[in-house]
Write an enzyme that holds these catalytic residues in place. Sequence first.
Site, short mmCIF file in Angstrom:
data_model
loop_
_atom_site.label_atom_id
_atom_site.label_comp_id
_atom_site.label_asym_id
_atom_site.label_seq_id
_atom_site.Cartn_x
_atom_site.Cartn_y
_atom_site.Cartn_z
N ALA A 179 0.87 -1.17 0.00
CA ALA A 179 0.00 0.00 0.00
C ALA A 179 0.91 1.22 0.00
O ALA A 179 1.70 1.41 0.94
CB ALA A 179 -0.90 -0.01 1.23
N SER A 180 0.85 2.02 -1.04
CA SER A 180 1.81 3.10 -1.23
C SER A 180 1.72 4.13 -0.11
O SER A 180 0.69 4.27 0.57
CB SER A 180 1.57 3.79 -2.58
OG SER A 180 1.70 2.88 -3.64
N GLN A 181 2.80 4.88 0.07
CA GLN A 181 2.83 5.95 1.05
C GLN A 181 1.77 6.98 0.70
O GLN A 181 1.74 7.49 -0.42
CB GLN A 181 4.22 6.59 1.07
CG GLN A 181 4.40 7.66 2.11
CD GLN A 181 5.84 8.17 2.16
OE1 GLN A 181 6.74 7.60 1.53
NE2 GLN A 181 6.06 9.24 2.90
#
Length: 396
Positions: free
Chosen positions: A101-103
Amino acid sequence: MGAPTLSPAQLVDRLLHDIEETLGRPVPPVYAGALRAVPRHEFLPDRYWVRDGRGGYTLRDRTKDPDGWMTTAYTDTPAVTQFSDAPPDDPAGGSMPSSSASQPSMVITALIDAEPRHGHRILEIGTGTGFNAALLTAHLGAGQVTTVEVDPLLTTTAQQHLNRLDLAPTVLCTDGTLGAPNGAPYDRILATCSVRTVPPAWVQQTATGGRIITPWDSAWSCYGTLTLTKRPDETAQGRFAPYGSYMTIRGQQPDIDLERDILRTGQTPTRSTTTISPWAVAGGNLDTEFHLGLTTPGAWYAWDPATDAAHTRLWIADTTATSWAAIDYDGQQASTFAVSQYGPRHLWDEVETAYRQWTALGQPGVHRYGMTVNPDGTPTPWLDCPGQPLDGLPRT
């Protein structure tokens, strides 16, 4: 254990504050609203991992520590949800992260660059957990968003996450480098994985005036985000921005190992010395390494602090597994370094020339670079303007 000390709404408020600190500006209301409407924790598995600051990862386990699991879900950090080659009973048993889950601040930055507007058709490359597709759908509506994912398990899981929140973008399990031709043309193509070359399908499936936003990767450096605009002549052109470090799209991940594929007995390298420190080219300066990635295609490096031949060695090799170089620090003086090179490419000579070029150009930052991509995917990187292609600039 027990419930989190802050409510989900309070956690989102804190996350928005942290994102604004990172961006140095307020989050646009439309994206702040999307973050409030789409709970990030609903897209995370019961076990995920975050960086521990020492080169490893810390497990967040919902069953054992629900407070820590929930609180970390709303921090401005990427959350690894899958590792490569991991056995089914040990999701962290693989060698490298393969999905995350991307920043959140990077997600918002990419959305700001994309400027998706109502009525736009969006293609997302790399569904992952489904969170980014959910934000886009909350903003634009389900009929405007298509998202593709190459991993069948991730596709199924993301679909479940989206269904749980009654969000219904089109979710496809397919190779992201092929795009999704049935829904083309798109006003925006957004990648949540980095690329080493822009797939021709993306250029071809973007509407004239539309944008492609993709994190960038090279063999030397995984850094930067490229925003391209499709032009009437069918090319795509735009600039890099100094943010973004994402996993490489699977179809462009090389499988090259120095010991297994490159070094062989009986190889006789040429030997020389250099006054350029190996740390100058591979010491973590992102501007330097970005330039080297554009100007020494296929060259990559690895540090070896335990070799018997030197105190510290910088290995350089190429992705065709035909050439290598070794630059040695003897542990005593840093004015000259021993160089060994083998193969058809003199890799250290190339890297040294590229480094001297970067210095002579005034040590430009990532934001000064751009790229023009032809319909067949052929790239032409440039500095400051398309009329200054990198291969035409002086190389001292």
